[in-house]
Scaffold this motif. Structure first.
Motif, PDB file in Angstrom:
ATOM      1  N   LEU A  30       3.994  -7.247  -6.352  1.00 42.83           N
ATOM      2  CA  LEU A  30       4.135  -8.181  -7.685  1.00 42.83           C
ATOM      3  C   LEU A  30       3.302  -9.535  -7.206  1.00 42.83           C
ATOM      4  CD1 LEU A  30       7.062  -7.105  -9.475  1.00 42.83           C
ATOM      5  CD2 LEU A  30       4.562  -6.612  -9.904  1.00 42.83           C
ATOM      6  N   VAL A  31       4.096 -10.135  -6.176  1.00 45.93           N
ATOM      7  CA  VAL A  31       3.658 -11.663  -5.863  1.00 45.93           C
ATOM      8  C   VAL A  31       2.866 -11.777  -4.856  1.00 45.93           C
ATOM      9  CG1 VAL A  31       4.807 -13.961  -5.224  1.00 45.93           C
ATOM     10  CG2 VAL A  31       5.974 -12.355  -6.535  1.00 45.93           C
ATOM     11  N   GLU A  32       2.871 -11.088  -3.658  1.00 47.58           N
ATOM     12  CA  GLU A  32       1.969 -11.165  -2.691  1.00 47.58           C
ATOM     13  C   GLU A  32       0.525 -10.336  -2.875  1.00 47.58           C
ATOM     14  OE1 GLU A  32       4.052 -10.546   0.876  1.00 47.58           O
ATOM     15  OE2 GLU A  32       5.244 -12.065   0.777  1.00 47.58           O
ATOM     16  N   ARG A  33       0.788  -9.527  -3.730  1.00 48.42           N
ATOM     17  CA  ARG A  33      -0.452  -8.561  -4.267  1.00 48.42           C
ATOM     18  C   ARG A  33      -0.936  -7.583  -2.765  1.00 48.42           C
ATOM     19  NH1 ARG A  33      -1.133  -7.663  -9.082  1.00 48.42           N
ATOM     20  NH2 ARG A  33      -3.012  -7.240  -8.961  1.00 48.42           N
ATOM     21  N   ASP A  34       0.097  -7.311  -2.382  1.00 53.01           N
ATOM     22  CA  ASP A  34       0.014  -6.268  -0.885  1.00 53.01           C
ATOM     23  C   ASP A  34       0.114  -4.899  -1.432  1.00 53.01           C
ATOM     24  OD1 ASP A  34      -0.026  -5.348   1.561  1.00 53.01           O
ATOM     25  OD2 ASP A  34       1.698  -6.168   2.073  1.00 53.01           O
ATOM     26  N   PHE A  35      -0.961  -4.253  -1.357  1.00 55.67           N
ATOM     27  CA  PHE A  35      -0.899  -2.744  -1.713  1.00 55.67           C
ATOM     28  C   PHE A  35      -0.709  -1.754  -0.495  1.00 55.67           C
ATOM     29  CE2 PHE A  35      -3.417  -4.837  -5.181  1.00 55.67           C
ATOM     30  CZ  PHE A  35      -2.277  -5.108  -5.998  1.00 55.67           C
ATOM     31  N   SER A  36      -0.250  -2.310   0.473  1.00 57.05           N
ATOM     32  CA  SER A  36      -0.469  -1.516   1.538  1.00 57.05           C
ATOM     33  C   SER A  36       0.400  -0.452   1.928  1.00 57.05           C
ATOM     34  CB  SER A  36      -0.514  -2.439   3.052  1.00 57.05           C
ATOM     35  OG  SER A  36       0.968  -3.030   3.063  1.00 57.05           O
ATOM     36  N   GLU A  37       1.696  -0.413   1.037  1.00 55.38           N
ATOM     37  CA  GLU A  37       2.719   0.276   1.103  1.00 55.38           C
ATOM     38  C   GLU A  37       2.695   1.130  -0.178  1.00 55.38           C
ATOM     39  OE1 GLU A  37       6.376  -1.446   1.971  1.00 55.38           O
ATOM     40  OE2 GLU A  37       5.741  -2.002   4.105  1.00 55.38           O
ATOM     41  N   VAL A  38       1.685   1.218  -0.986  1.00 53.11           N
ATOM     42  CA  VAL A  38       1.723   1.644  -2.432  1.00 53.11           C
ATOM     43  C   VAL A  38       1.243   3.321  -2.478  1.00 53.11           C
ATOM     44  CG1 VAL A  38       0.677   1.746  -4.626  1.00 53.11           C
ATOM     45  CG2 VAL A  38       1.605  -0.349  -3.710  1.00 53.11           C
ATOM     46  N   ALA A  39       2.043   4.240  -2.559  1.00 53.86           N
ATOM     47  CA  ALA A  39       1.967   5.737  -2.878  1.00 53.86           C
ATOM     48  C   ALA A  39       1.229   6.240  -1.237  1.00 53.86           C
ATOM     49  CB  ALA A  39       1.185   5.805  -3.854  1.00 53.86           C
ATOM     50  N   LEU A  40       2.027   5.909  -0.315  1.00 49.45           N
ATOM     51  CA  LEU A  40       1.215   6.353   1.020  1.00 49.45           C
ATOM     52  C   LEU A  40       1.730   7.886   1.276  1.00 49.45           C
ATOM     53  CD1 LEU A  40       2.412   3.588   3.621  1.00 49.45           C
ATOM     54  CD2 LEU A  40       0.161   3.945   2.332  1.00 49.45           C
ATOM     55  N   LYS A  41       0.817   8.703   1.410  1.00 42.39           N
ATOM     56  CA  LYS A  41       0.845  10.014   1.714  1.00 42.39           C
ATOM     57  C   LYS A  41       0.519  10.274   3.141  1.00 42.39           C
ATOM     58  CE  LYS A  41       0.314  14.797  -0.116  1.00 42.39           C
ATOM     59  NZ  LYS A  41      -0.349  15.368  -1.160  1.00 42.39           N
ATOM     60  N   GLY A  42       1.124  10.640   4.095  1.00 41.63           N
ATOM     61  CA  GLY A  42       0.926  10.661   5.588  1.00 41.63           C
ATOM     62  C   GLY A  42       0.368   9.393   6.079  1.00 41.63           C
TER      63      GLY A  42
END
Length: 123
Positions: A30-42
């Motif tokens: 939300l704050v840092e706008r870091d999407f690196s851990e969003v919905a990871l699959k494998g």
């Protein structure tokens, strides 16, 4: 000390890092706008992680907030063991289930002819 007391303490102490990691993940999204851990699959992000970021943030924020509320209820002493362990356990399982659903929605599985056609189009 019986084994049930030890397990109770392990569950209670385990709530602290669980809440920390879930709330930290929501903060990053939300704050840092870091999407690196969003919905990871494998270990792979979806094609458009920003599309699924609000859902991942909501899952983590709600689950982390519930765990913090459970810890506060335990410390205040206003809830019995059966109740808080049921709330904590259900929250943990529902968080895992919600993450699983989001992950599989973000990485759709191609079936049948579509998959064969997509593999033929590749050089």
């Amino acid at each position: 000390m019986t084994i049930s007391v030890a397990i109770t303490w392990i569950l209670f102490l385990g709530l602290f890092p669980i809440a920390f990691f879930w709330l930290r993940r929501a903060w990053r999204i939300l704050v840092e706008r870091d999407f690196s851990e969003v919905a990871l699959k494998g270990g792979v992000s979806p094609a458009d992680p920003e599309k699924f970021a609000p859902y991942a943030a909501a899952i983590n924020l709600v689950a982390g907030g519930i765990v913090v509320a459970v810890v506060l209820m335990i410390v205040i002493g206003g809830v019995a063991y059966d109740i808080w362990s049921a709330i904590a356990g259900s929250t943990i399982w529902m968080k895992f289930l919600a993450d699983y659903i989001l992950r599989h929605h973000a990485h759709p599985t191609m079936w049948g002819k579509k998959k064969q056609a997509a593999s033929k189009d590749r050089p």
